[in-house]
Design a protein around this motif. Structure first.
Motif, PDB file in Angstrom:
ATOM      1  N   THR A   1       0.828  -1.211   0.000  1.00 48.16           N
ATOM      2  CA  THR A   1       0.000   0.000   0.000  1.00 48.16           C
ATOM      3  C   THR A   1       0.861   1.259   0.000  1.00 48.16           C
ATOM      4  O   THR A   1       0.599   2.214  -0.747  1.00 48.16           O
ATOM      5  CB  THR A   1      -0.924   0.010   1.235  1.00 48.16           C
ATOM      6  OG1 THR A   1      -1.759  -1.150   1.215  1.00 48.16           O
ATOM      7  CG2 THR A   1      -1.805   1.256   1.241  1.00 48.16           C
ATOM      8  N   THR A   2       1.903   1.250   0.824  1.00 49.24           N
ATOM      9  CA  THR A   2       2.787   2.416   0.928  1.00 49.24           C
ATOM     10  C   THR A   2       3.537   2.655  -0.373  1.00 49.24           C
ATOM     11  O   THR A   2       3.664   3.803  -0.835  1.00 49.24           O
ATOM     12  CB  THR A   2       3.790   2.220   2.083  1.00 49.24           C
ATOM     13  OG1 THR A   2       3.064   1.986   3.299  1.00 49.24           O
ATOM     14  CG2 THR A   2       4.665   3.445   2.252  1.00 49.24           C
TER      15      THR A   2
ATOM     16  N   LYS B   1       2.643   1.676  -3.425  1.00 49.14           N
ATOM     17  CA  LYS B   1       1.709   2.106  -4.463  1.00 49.14           C
ATOM     18  C   LYS B   1       1.315   3.563  -4.285  1.00 49.14           C
ATOM     19  O   LYS B   1       1.221   4.316  -5.261  1.00 49.14           O
ATOM     20  CB  LYS B   1       0.470   1.209  -4.443  1.00 49.14           C
ATOM     21  CG  LYS B   1       0.713  -0.193  -4.966  1.00 49.14           C
ATOM     22  CD  LYS B   1      -0.533  -1.053  -4.829  1.00 49.14           C
ATOM     23  CE  LYS B   1      -0.286  -2.475  -5.307  1.00 49.14           C
ATOM     24  NZ  LYS B   1      -1.495  -3.336  -5.120  1.00 49.14           N
ATOM     25  N   SER B   2       1.073   3.960  -3.024  1.00 54.60           N
ATOM     26  CA  SER B   2       0.683   5.350  -2.772  1.00 54.60           C
ATOM     27  C   SER B   2       1.818   6.312  -3.084  1.00 54.60           C
ATOM     28  O   SER B   2       1.588   7.494  -3.367  1.00 54.60           O
ATOM     29  CB  SER B   2       0.240   5.525  -1.321  1.00 54.60           C
ATOM     30  OG  SER B   2       1.331   5.279  -0.435  1.00 54.60           O
ATOM     31  N   GLY B   3       3.046   5.811  -3.048  1.00 57.87           N
ATOM     32  CA  GLY B   3       4.205   6.633  -3.375  1.00 57.87           C
ATOM     33  C   GLY B   3       4.578   6.582  -4.835  1.00 57.87           C
ATOM     34  O   GLY B   3       5.621   7.130  -5.236  1.00 57.87           O
ATOM     35  N   GLY B   4       3.766   5.892  -5.629  1.00 58.58           N
ATOM     36  CA  GLY B   4       4.023   5.817  -7.068  1.00 58.58           C
ATOM     37  C   GLY B   4       5.168   4.897  -7.439  1.00 58.58           C
ATOM     38  O   GLY B   4       5.746   5.022  -8.528  1.00 58.58           O
ATOM     39  N   LEU B   5       5.509   3.953  -6.553  1.00 53.96           N
ATOM     40  CA  LEU B   5       6.614   3.040  -6.815  1.00 53.96           C
ATOM     41  C   LEU B   5       6.111   1.700  -7.337  1.00 53.96           C
ATOM     42  O   LEU B   5       4.937   1.350  -7.179  1.00 53.96           O
ATOM     43  CB  LEU B   5       7.431   2.837  -5.535  1.00 53.96           C
ATOM     44  CG  LEU B   5       8.073   4.102  -4.956  1.00 53.96           C
ATOM     45  CD1 LEU B   5       8.694   3.816  -3.607  1.00 53.96           C
ATOM     46  CD2 LEU B   5       9.127   4.652  -5.917  1.00 53.96           C
ATOM     47  N   ASP B   6       7.002   0.941  -7.961  1.00 53.93           N
ATOM     48  CA  ASP B   6       6.669  -0.355  -8.539  1.00 53.93           C
ATOM     49  C   ASP B   6       6.857  -1.439  -7.471  1.00 53.93           C
ATOM     50  O   ASP B   6       7.982  -1.692  -7.033  1.00 53.93           O
ATOM     51  CB  ASP B   6       7.576  -0.636  -9.744  1.00 53.93           C
ATOM     52  CG  ASP B   6       7.229  -1.936 -10.464  1.00 53.93           C
ATOM     53  OD1 ASP B   6       6.432  -2.720  -9.917  1.00 53.93           O
ATOM     54  OD2 ASP B   6       7.760  -2.166 -11.561  1.00 53.93           O
TER      55      ASP B   6
ATOM     56  N   ASP C   1      10.406  -2.754  -6.412  1.00 52.01           N
ATOM     57  CA  ASP C   1      10.939  -2.090  -5.218  1.00 52.01           C
ATOM     58  C   ASP C   1      10.713  -2.849  -3.911  1.00 52.01           C
ATOM     59  O   ASP C   1      11.372  -2.564  -2.913  1.00 52.01           O
ATOM     60  CB  ASP C   1      10.311  -0.690  -5.082  1.00 52.01           C
ATOM     61  CG  ASP C   1      10.694   0.226  -6.234  1.00 52.01           C
ATOM     62  OD1 ASP C   1      11.894   0.273  -6.559  1.00 52.01           O
ATOM     63  OD2 ASP C   1       9.803   0.871  -6.809  1.00 52.01           O
TER      64      ASP C   1
END
Length: 408
Positions: free
Chosen positions: A67-68, A70-75, A79
């Motif tokens: 969730t964290t 995805k909310s940060g726009g990371l893969d 990642d």
């Protein structure tokens, strides 16, 4: 079951990070209470309660991380693995701390676990918010209590996969339960008494976790080259070598076998867990995927662990444990004489005295570890052969897509 129920709570009523924090604090309380327990029966139930608090945090930590990220726009695929490695590093650090401080066989290990869990629990309240994923979609009672994934047993391939996952979970329980006990019992033998393995058995076993971190990096290569089924088979063959090398290893001339067994563990553990998770990912729909992943974990760490623990405990006690009531047969077994100072001191440490007639003040039970590990080796080999025969799986486009995602 605890994992499933806590997942439902996090999905519907409570932020995942708050539930994660509460569970760790409750687990810490159980750890602090354990040193006060004086009987095995109560100890069992407190440990069970502690595990009901702890085990769900494994899945919750993944959920919070996903969730964290995805909310940060990371893969997530790219990642998350480097983040997950730190969990294994923490495992290694905990093993080293308990061993180097001389607490691997003392009640202090529970205080170490309790303090760590309490600190993590308090810190977890500061994690990014992961609110429940509420939906207006109407769900049946079966869906609400998280049992929908069991419908997957209606598909032959999925049923075979989950059944073999349970058997592999049993294999994992065998190495978790008996690895350190096996190495520690070499201290009874005068020839091995001063070896590094006896003094630092937990550190030796931590090679398994170090290997785990390295094999994680090799998984994309193996998956792309061989596909999911072959990687699963490689993992099963690795379990055969894990147990077989333990059967013939010892702290001196056979130390290389023990070390190689620990290295092979990384392949055995990582390859099946990750390839199995990817198989579930590529073989289920978005509607059942999360439940299916939970079922996979429950079959390995739940039913499989219980199966491995109960059956192996009964088998070892009935077929591979010898009770000694006199010092001479015991001396013959460990390669010393009845007056050997190390043997006498070992017995005293167990609260046993050698009587004037050569008998022991109480019987001592000794396990035949060579035959125990050989039986586990045969178990792993049979599972491997049966899996190859009964698990019918071909490389699919969905599978190729998932594999392609983790190799970039």
């Amino acid at each position: 079951m605890c994992i499933r129920d806590r997942g439902i709570i996090a999905d519907k009523w409570l932020n995942a990070e708050k539930l994660y924090a509460i569970l760790h604090i409750l687990y810490a309380g159980a750890m602090f209470y354990l040193p006060q327990v004086n009987d095995p029966h109560t100890f069992f139930w407190i440990i069970l309660i502690a595990m009901c608090f702890y085990m769900p945090t494994i899945a919750l930590s993944n959920s919070i991380s996903y969730t964290t990220l995805k909310s940060g726009g990371l893969d997530v695929v790219k990642d998350f693995p480097p983040i997950r490695v730190w969990g294994t590093i923490g495992f290694i650090v905990a093993m080293w701390i308990t061993n180097l401080t001389g607490n691997k066989a003392s009640v202090n290990q529970f205080y170490i676990a309790g303090i760590s869990a309490l600190a993590l629990g308090i810190y977890s309240f500061s994690l990014p918010k992961c609110p429940p994923q509420r939906t207006s979609e109407k769900k049946s009672f079966v869906q609400k209590i998280g049992l929908e994934a069991f419908k997957l047993f209606g598909t032959y391939k999925m049923a075979v996969f989950f059944i073999f996952s349970m058997f592999l979970g049993g294999a994992l329980q065998l190495t978790n339960a008996y690895g350190d006990v096996f190495l520690d019992e070499f201290k009874m033998f005068p020839a091995y008494a001063e070896s590094f393995v006896i003094k630092y058995s937990t550190i030796i076993l931590s090679i398994s976790q170090i290997s785990e971190t390295l094999f994680i990096l090799a998984i994309p290569f193996f998956l792309k080259r061989y596909g999911i089924k072959k990687v699963m088979v490689i993992a099963m063959v690795a379990w055969v070598f894990r147990f077989g090398l333990f059967a013939y290893g010892n702290p001196t001339g056979g130390l290389w076998m023990i070390i190689l067994s620990c290295i092979v563990y990384g392949m055995a553990f990582d390859f099946f867990n990750i390839s199995g998770s990817l198989f579930v990912e590529s073989s289920t729909t978005a509607k059942t995927r999360s439940s299916a992943q939970g079922l996979f974990m429950m079959m390995t760490n739940g039913f499989g662990a219980i199966l491995g623990s109960l059956v192996s405990g009964w088998m070892i006690q009935k077929y591979f444990t010898t009770s000694f009531t006199a010092v001479q047969p015991l001396a013959n077994l460990v390669g010393s004489d009845v007056k050997d100072s190390h043997l006498i001191q070992f017995l005293k440490n167990q609260g046993i005295e050698v009587l004037a007639n050569g008998n022991l003040s109480k019987a001592i039970e000794v396990k035949n570890w060579h035959d125990i590990w050989l039986s586990f080796t045969i178990y792993a080999l049979v599972i491997t052969v049966l899996f190859v025969i009964f698990f019918k799986h071909k490389h699919t486009k969905a599978e190729a897509k998932v594999i392609e995602a983790i190799t970039h």
